[in-house]
Design a protein around this motif. Structure first.
Motif, short mmCIF file in Angstrom:
data_model
loop_
_atom_site.label_atom_id
_atom_site.label_comp_id
_atom_site.label_asym_id
_atom_site.label_seq_id
_atom_site.Cartn_x
_atom_site.Cartn_y
_atom_site.Cartn_z
N ARG A 300 94.41 21.03 24.59
CA ARG A 300 93.88 20.34 25.49
C ARG A 300 92.42 19.91 25.14
NH1 ARG A 300 94.28 20.85 32.06
NH2 ARG A 300 92.95 18.95 32.76
N LYS A 301 91.83 21.12 24.78
CA LYS A 301 90.22 20.85 24.23
C LYS A 301 90.24 19.87 23.02
CE LYS A 301 86.11 23.63 22.91
NZ LYS A 301 85.51 24.73 22.64
N THR A 302 91.25 20.13 22.14
CA THR A 302 91.01 18.99 20.90
C THR A 302 91.08 17.76 21.45
OG1 THR A 302 91.97 21.02 19.36
CG2 THR A 302 92.16 18.60 18.59
N ILE A 303 92.44 17.50 22.29
CA ILE A 303 92.65 15.96 22.82
C ILE A 303 91.46 15.34 23.48
CG2 ILE A 303 94.32 14.65 24.11
CD1 ILE A 303 95.43 15.58 21.49
N THR A 304 91.07 16.60 24.28
CA THR A 304 89.96 15.82 25.24
C THR A 304 88.98 15.66 24.51
OG1 THR A 304 90.85 17.21 27.21
CG2 THR A 304 88.59 16.15 27.30
N THR A 305 88.49 16.40 23.51
CA THR A 305 87.22 16.05 22.55
C THR A 305 87.30 14.90 21.85
OG1 THR A 305 86.67 18.43 22.47
CG2 THR A 305 85.75 17.00 20.96
N LEU A 306 88.66 14.59 21.41
CA LEU A 306 88.92 13.51 20.75
C LEU A 306 88.91 12.25 21.34
CD1 LEU A 306 91.75 14.32 18.29
CD2 LEU A 306 89.40 13.78 17.48
N SER A 307 89.12 12.21 22.66
CA SER A 307 89.13 11.21 23.68
C SER A 307 87.80 10.88 24.16
CB SER A 307 90.05 11.58 24.90
OG SER A 307 89.95 10.63 26.07
N ILE A 308 86.96 11.94 24.20
CA ILE A 308 85.52 11.81 24.59
C ILE A 308 84.90 10.94 23.55
CG2 ILE A 308 83.45 13.06 25.00
CD1 ILE A 308 85.20 14.85 26.77
N ILE A 309 84.83 11.19 22.32
CA ILE A 309 84.32 10.75 21.35
C ILE A 309 84.93 9.45 20.63
CG2 ILE A 309 83.24 13.03 20.72
CD1 ILE A 309 85.09 12.83 18.04
N SER A 310 86.02 9.18 21.29
CA SER A 310 86.88 7.86 20.81
C SER A 310 85.84 6.87 20.55
CB SER A 310 88.18 7.67 21.50
OG SER A 310 87.62 7.15 23.03
N TYR A 311 84.98 6.43 21.77
CA TYR A 311 84.30 5.07 21.32
C TYR A 311 83.32 5.24 20.39
CZ TYR A 311 81.25 1.24 23.05
OH TYR A 311 80.60 0.00 23.21
N PRO A 312 82.43 6.43 19.95
CA PRO A 312 81.51 6.61 18.93
C PRO A 312 82.60 6.54 17.44
CG PRO A 312 80.92 8.17 20.35
CD PRO A 312 82.09 7.49 20.98
N VAL A 313 83.78 7.14 17.45
CA VAL A 313 84.69 6.96 16.43
C VAL A 313 84.84 5.45 15.89
CG1 VAL A 313 86.93 7.22 15.43
CG2 VAL A 313 85.59 9.13 16.62
N TYR A 314 85.14 4.82 17.06
CA TYR A 314 85.58 3.43 16.79
C TYR A 314 84.36 2.49 16.40
CZ TYR A 314 87.75 -1.00 17.77
OH TYR A 314 88.29 -2.34 17.69
N LEU A 315 83.23 2.65 16.89
CA LEU A 315 82.02 1.92 16.45
C LEU A 315 81.49 2.37 15.01
CD1 LEU A 315 80.05 1.84 19.96
CD2 LEU A 315 81.38 0.13 18.67
N LEU A 316 81.79 3.63 14.67
CA LEU A 316 81.00 4.08 13.40
C LEU A 316 81.76 4.09 12.05
CD1 LEU A 316 78.93 7.24 14.89
CD2 LEU A 316 77.99 5.32 13.99
N HIS A 317 83.20 4.35 12.42
CA HIS A 317 84.14 4.56 11.25
C HIS A 317 84.07 3.83 10.13
CE1 HIS A 317 86.98 2.18 13.27
NE2 HIS A 317 87.69 2.11 12.10
N TYR A 318 84.02 2.26 10.54
CA TYR A 318 84.41 1.37 9.42
C TYR A 318 83.21 0.87 8.70
CZ TYR A 318 87.66 -2.32 7.55
OH TYR A 318 88.32 -3.42 6.97
N THR A 319 82.47 -0.09 9.41
CA THR A 319 81.47 -0.63 8.75
C THR A 319 80.11 -0.09 8.69
OG1 THR A 319 81.00 -1.89 10.75
CG2 THR A 319 82.42 -2.96 9.15
N VAL A 320 79.93 1.09 8.98
CA VAL A 320 79.00 2.10 8.81
C VAL A 320 79.33 3.27 8.08
CG1 VAL A 320 77.14 3.61 10.06
CG2 VAL A 320 77.95 1.51 11.13
N ILE A 321 80.26 3.99 8.40
CA ILE A 321 80.37 5.18 7.57
C ILE A 321 81.28 5.06 6.36
CG2 ILE A 321 81.70 7.68 7.53
CD1 ILE A 321 81.20 7.74 10.65
#
Length: 381
Positions: A300-321
């Protein structure tokens, strides 16, 4: 990270986490072409599914908020204003921060400012045509999101002004169906007047263009309306609906080619039916997933953490990182251990920076919407 699990639906967290991971995994292919064939096949389809999950999920949650607002006896334009401001506090600070980082990265790498940069500040970079740029590629989805926040609520507001005696939930349904119809007709107009050459052309000219995609969010609106109105009946058949939805998605992404349903052979299917079937298939998964529970605190903690940071992951992962990584450490020729070390390094950096962005920027910025001074200044009490 302090999380109140009692206020979260585990199934929705699973959906959000899955969507962000699917997009991340799909764009991992930019590292190089030396992944095993079966993984490459999976990676090629996951970003499309991930984005479409985000659209339906966003529509479901935003539809819930909008319906609650319009059903209030005291509903007025102030409710629309409050809804929009609260959404913008949630979405815009991250977007503009990462947009600024993207501009800096682009300038450092290419020694020039991106073309038509102003469009990205107003979410109009993909209104009627493809962006024609690799700059901030994932931002097209944010345009769809932002315009959907405006279109439905404003239409509802004007309809309520015109017909105040009408049942609000019925108006919600009418507006939802009208928007879905209009944007399906926009794709019909495209089909009657344009020709696509291949899947990439479809991807850039149909899937990522605003005037052909706003209905994607409103399938989520329709899902919420039906779920709220027929919750008990839907719950009874949720498992069957799940398998039907999964079968539709497997057909679209895995088995469609066996039936010869490609851009080259049946443009009508790909232009008119693929995206609506995709959205409907995803909607059918939701009732069963909303019932998901777990007794494992670590899961639950892992899934919820991934859910909470999903928007930053989406914005950062491709054309920045990933873009920065590829400039510093070119990756096209990597194979074997080196390829996987690079891949896990990329994923690890993405999760770390996304957590930091959420913890030290997104969460404080979002919390400002509940600051009494801000509320008084914006008159959204």
């Amino acid at each position: 990270m302090n999380i109140d699990y009692s206020k979260r639906n585990f199934g929705l967290d699973v959906l959000r986490a899955t969507a962000s991971l699917f997009v991340l995994f799909g764009h991992t292919l930019w590292i190089g072409d030396n992944y095993p064939n079966f993984l490459e096949t999976i990676f090629r389809i996951t970003p499309t599914i991930g984005v479409e999950i985000f659209f339906v999920l966003s529509g479901f949650l935003i539809g819930m908020l909008v319906l609650k607002e319009i059903e209030k006896p005291s509903f007025s334009f102030k409710n629309i204003k409050k809804f929009l401001i609260r959404r913008w506090f949630r979405t815009l600070p991250n977007y503009y921060l990462v947009l600024s980082i993207n501009i800096l990265v682009w300038y450092v790498i290419f020694n020039k400012i991106p073309e038509k940069l102003y469009q990205y500040f107003f979410f109009i970079q993909n209104v009627s045509e493809r962006t024609n740029s690799y700059f901030y590629r994932i931002s097209w989805t944010l345009s769809v999101e932002q315009f959907s926040y405006l279109l439905g609520p404003l239409l509802l507001y004007f309809l309520i002004l015109i017909a105040p005696a009408k049942k609000r939930s019925q108006l919600f349904l009418w507006v939802t169906l009208l928007i879905i119809l209009i944007f399906n007709l926009s794709r019909l107009y495209f089909y009657l007047n344009e020709t696509l050459t291949d899947l990439e052309d479809w991807n850039e000219t149909i899937r990522k263009v605003l005037i052909y995609r706003l209905d994607a969010i409103y399938y989520g609106f329709l899902l919420y309306y039906l779920y709220k109105k027929y919750k008990n009946q839907i719950a009874k058949y949720s498992l069957g609906l799940f398998w039907v939805g999964l079968s539709l998605l497997l057909f679209l992404y895995i088995f469609r080619g066996f039936f010869g349903l490609t851009i080259e052979t049946v443009q009508g299917f790909m232009i008119l039916l693929f995206l609506p079937i995709n959205s409907i298939g995803l909607c059918l998964l939701f009732p069963q997933l909303l019932k998901l529970k777990t007794t494992s605190n670590s899961i639950r903690k892992t899934i919820t953490t991934l859910s909470i940071i999903s928007y930053p992951v989406y914005l950062l992962h491709y054309t920045v990182i990933l873009q920065c990584l590829k400039v510093i450490f070119p990756s096209e020729s990597l194979v074997g251990f080196q390829l996987w070390a690079y891949t896990f390094l990329y994923w690890g950096i993405t999760f770390l920076l996304s957590y930091l962005l959420y913890r030290f920027f997104e969460k404080p910025a979002t919390n400002l919407r509940d600051n009494p001074r801000i509320k008084r200044f914006l008159k959204i009490d």
